[in-house]
Design a protein around this motif. Structure first.
Motif, PDB file in Angstrom:
ATOM      1  N   ARG A   1       0.857  -1.186   0.000  1.00 61.58           N
ATOM      2  CA  ARG A   1       0.000   0.000   0.000  1.00 61.58           C
ATOM      3  C   ARG A   1       0.894   1.237   0.000  1.00 61.58           C
ATOM      4  O   ARG A   1       1.823   1.343   0.817  1.00 61.58           O
ATOM      5  CB  ARG A   1      -0.920   0.040   1.214  1.00 61.58           C
ATOM      6  N   CYS A   2       0.628   2.158  -0.897  1.00 64.89           N
ATOM      7  CA  CYS A   2       1.396   3.400  -0.946  1.00 64.89           C
ATOM      8  C   CYS A   2       1.129   4.228   0.307  1.00 64.89           C
ATOM      9  O   CYS A   2      -0.025   4.414   0.721  1.00 64.89           O
ATOM     10  CB  CYS A   2       1.024   4.195  -2.192  1.00 64.89           C
ATOM     11  N   THR A   3       2.189   4.763   0.891  1.00 70.75           N
ATOM     12  CA  THR A   3       2.057   5.549   2.115  1.00 70.75           C
ATOM     13  C   THR A   3       1.503   6.948   1.859  1.00 70.75           C
ATOM     14  O   THR A   3       1.148   7.658   2.800  1.00 70.75           O
ATOM     15  CB  THR A   3       3.415   5.672   2.831  1.00 70.75           C
ATOM     16  N   SER A   4       1.419   7.348   0.584  1.00 74.25           N
ATOM     17  CA  SER A   4       0.900   8.679   0.257  1.00 74.25           C
ATOM     18  C   SER A   4      -0.477   8.641  -0.398  1.00 74.25           C
ATOM     19  O   SER A   4      -1.406   9.318   0.055  1.00 74.25           O
ATOM     20  CB  SER A   4       1.879   9.425  -0.662  1.00 74.25           C
ATOM     21  N   CYS A   5      -0.627   7.851  -1.456  1.00 75.36           N
ATOM     22  CA  CYS A   5      -1.886   7.895  -2.215  1.00 75.36           C
ATOM     23  C   CYS A   5      -2.758   6.662  -2.005  1.00 75.36           C
ATOM     24  O   CYS A   5      -3.836   6.561  -2.605  1.00 75.36           O
ATOM     25  CB  CYS A   5      -1.596   8.078  -3.699  1.00 75.36           C
ATOM     26  N   ASP A   6      -2.307   5.719  -1.181  1.00 67.71           N
ATOM     27  CA  ASP A   6      -3.080   4.516  -0.847  1.00 67.71           C
ATOM     28  C   ASP A   6      -3.263   3.540  -2.013  1.00 67.71           C
ATOM     29  O   ASP A   6      -4.113   2.653  -1.949  1.00 67.71           O
ATOM     30  CB  ASP A   6      -4.461   4.866  -0.277  1.00 67.71           C
ATOM     31  N   ALA A   7      -2.485   3.693  -3.068  1.00 64.27           N
ATOM     32  CA  ALA A   7      -2.560   2.726  -4.171  1.00 64.27           C
ATOM     33  C   ALA A   7      -2.162   1.342  -3.659  1.00 64.27           C
ATOM     34  O   ALA A   7      -1.273   1.210  -2.807  1.00 64.27           O
ATOM     35  CB  ALA A   7      -1.635   3.150  -5.309  1.00 64.27           C
ATOM     36  N   ILE A   8      -2.826   0.303  -4.169  1.00 62.18           N
ATOM     37  CA  ILE A   8      -2.593  -1.073  -3.737  1.00 62.18           C
ATOM     38  C   ILE A   8      -1.924  -1.860  -4.866  1.00 62.18           C
ATOM     39  O   ILE A   8      -2.285  -1.712  -6.034  1.00 62.18           O
ATOM     40  CB  ILE A   8      -3.922  -1.762  -3.363  1.00 62.18           C
ATOM     41  N   TYR A   9      -0.941  -2.685  -4.486  1.00 57.85           N
ATOM     42  CA  TYR A   9      -0.264  -3.551  -5.452  1.00 57.85           C
ATOM     43  C   TYR A   9      -0.170  -4.965  -4.876  1.00 57.85           C
ATOM     44  O   TYR A   9       0.039  -5.128  -3.665  1.00 57.85           O
ATOM     45  CB  TYR A   9       1.153  -3.046  -5.746  1.00 57.85           C
ATOM     46  N   PRO A  10      -0.278  -5.981  -5.725  1.00 58.70           N
ATOM     47  CA  PRO A  10      -0.118  -7.357  -5.248  1.00 58.70           C
ATOM     48  C   PRO A  10       1.299  -7.588  -4.723  1.00 58.70           C
ATOM     49  O   PRO A  10       2.270  -7.036  -5.257  1.00 58.70           O
ATOM     50  CB  PRO A  10      -0.381  -8.210  -6.494  1.00 58.70           C
ATOM     51  N   ILE A  11       1.428  -8.382  -3.688  1.00 58.23           N
ATOM     52  CA  ILE A  11       2.736  -8.646  -3.083  1.00 58.23           C
ATOM     53  C   ILE A  11       3.669  -9.357  -4.052  1.00 58.23           C
ATOM     54  O   ILE A  11       4.895  -9.304  -3.915  1.00 58.23           O
ATOM     55  CB  ILE A  11       2.566  -9.482  -1.780  1.00 58.23           C
TER      56      ILE A  11
ATOM     57  N   LEU B   1       6.434   2.484  -0.265  1.00 55.68           N
ATOM     58  CA  LEU B   1       5.354   1.522  -0.048  1.00 55.68           C
ATOM     59  C   LEU B   1       5.455   0.889   1.329  1.00 55.68           C
ATOM     60  O   LEU B   1       6.552   0.677   1.843  1.00 55.68           O
ATOM     61  CB  LEU B   1       5.406   0.423  -1.108  1.00 55.68           C
ATOM     62  N   ASP B   2       4.318   0.588   1.902  1.00 55.36           N
ATOM     63  CA  ASP B   2       4.240  -0.199   3.127  1.00 55.36           C
ATOM     64  C   ASP B   2       3.698  -1.579   2.749  1.00 55.36           C
ATOM     65  O   ASP B   2       3.070  -1.742   1.701  1.00 55.36           O
ATOM     66  CB  ASP B   2       3.313   0.476   4.133  1.00 55.36           C
ATOM     67  N   ILE B   3       3.950  -2.570   3.585  1.00 58.12           N
ATOM     68  CA  ILE B   3       3.423  -3.909   3.344  1.00 58.12           C
ATOM     69  C   ILE B   3       2.357  -4.205   4.386  1.00 58.12           C
ATOM     70  O   ILE B   3       2.602  -4.099   5.587  1.00 58.12           O
ATOM     71  CB  ILE B   3       4.526  -4.973   3.406  1.00 58.12           C
ATOM     72  N   GLU B   4       1.189  -4.549   3.912  1.00 59.82           N
ATOM     73  CA  GLU B   4       0.114  -4.992   4.795  1.00 59.82           C
ATOM     74  C   GLU B   4       0.123  -6.516   4.804  1.00 59.82           C
ATOM     75  O   GLU B   4      -0.109  -7.155   3.777  1.00 59.82           O
ATOM     76  CB  GLU B   4      -1.233  -4.456   4.304  1.00 59.82           C
ATOM     77  N   VAL B   5       0.434  -7.079   5.955  1.00 57.95           N
ATOM     78  CA  VAL B   5       0.565  -8.528   6.083  1.00 57.95           C
ATOM     79  C   VAL B   5      -0.760  -9.134   6.529  1.00 57.95           C
ATOM     80  O   VAL B   5      -1.393  -8.629   7.469  1.00 57.95           O
ATOM     81  CB  VAL B   5       1.682  -8.886   7.092  1.00 57.95           C
TER      82      VAL B   5
END
Length: 216
Positions: free
Chosen positions: A6-16, A30-34
């Motif tokens: 998950r982007c820390t600025s715009c909240d865009a989501i990408y597959p791990i 980017l941050d990782i949501e586990v």
């Protein structure tokens, strides 16, 4: 939910599963949501027969297949009660986490083990990073364990003692004239031109995820 970026600025989501360093929309970290569903089912008995290292708690980290974990036994460092120091600075209690007891002498090993495990899982055989200190030594050591070629870009003025430690782990040193910022600009230009795989300890969400393990 599955693990995801998950982007820390715009909240865009990408597959791990994507090999991505920065947000493709805004360029932010980017941050990782586990997905903690598996971790929520764990009990103390699940940990008893596991090695006393950071990966004892592998369900709390981004998904890495067990055969791709690159570990030197990091984590589980001692905690020391510092009574005299607490009294001196006016605290009731003070405890010190002795992360200099990590394999390369640095808390950066927490990030390196997760980052290099990810690199191994992706099948990357050569990486680069920019640093003249603990991060460079740490990533170099873990790449050596994984059999991954490592190149470290450093300021030409970097301390010789630290460069010696980096070289001992088999990393190739590239000295860059100018400031630390110039080193960063040099390696980022190479990364953006697809000349290197940038295993950045400052930007990689996997390195940052490993640093969250400080309490263990």
């Amino acid at each position: 939910m599955t693990d995801r970026f998950r982007c820390t600025s715009c909240d865009a989501i990408y597959p791990i599963q994507e090999d991505i360093l920065l947000c493709r929309h805004c360029g932010s970290v980017l941050d990782i949501e586990v997905d903690l569903a598996a971790a929520s089912q764990l009990r103390k008995s699940n940990f008893r027969n596991r090695p006393a290292d950071l990966w004892r708690y592998r369900e709390f980290f981004p998904l890495v297949r067990p055969e791709n974990i690159v570990s030197l036994g990091e984590g589980q460092t001692s905690i020391l009660k510092a009574g005299n120091l607490a009294e001196t600075i006016g605290l009731e209690k003070l405890y010190l986490k002795l992360d200099f007891l990590n394999p390369t002498g640095s808390f950066k090993d927490r990030g390196s083990t997760v980052l290099v495990s990810r690199v191994k899982e992706l099948g990357i055989r050569s990486v680069a990073d920019d640093s003249s200190g603990n991060a460079a030594s740490s990533i170099s050591a873990y790449c050596a364990k994984a059999g991954i070629k490592c190149t470290i870009y450093v300021p030409a003025s970097a301390p010789e003692g630290k460069l010696t430690q980096i070289s001992m782990y088999g990393a190739h040193l590239v000295k860059v004239l100018g400031s630390r910022s110039e080193v960063s600009r040099t390696i980022e230009a190479l990364w953006r031109s697809n000349s290197i795989y940038y295993a950045s300890h400052n930007l990689s969400p996997f390195f940052l995820e490993g640093m969250k393990s400080l309490s263990c």
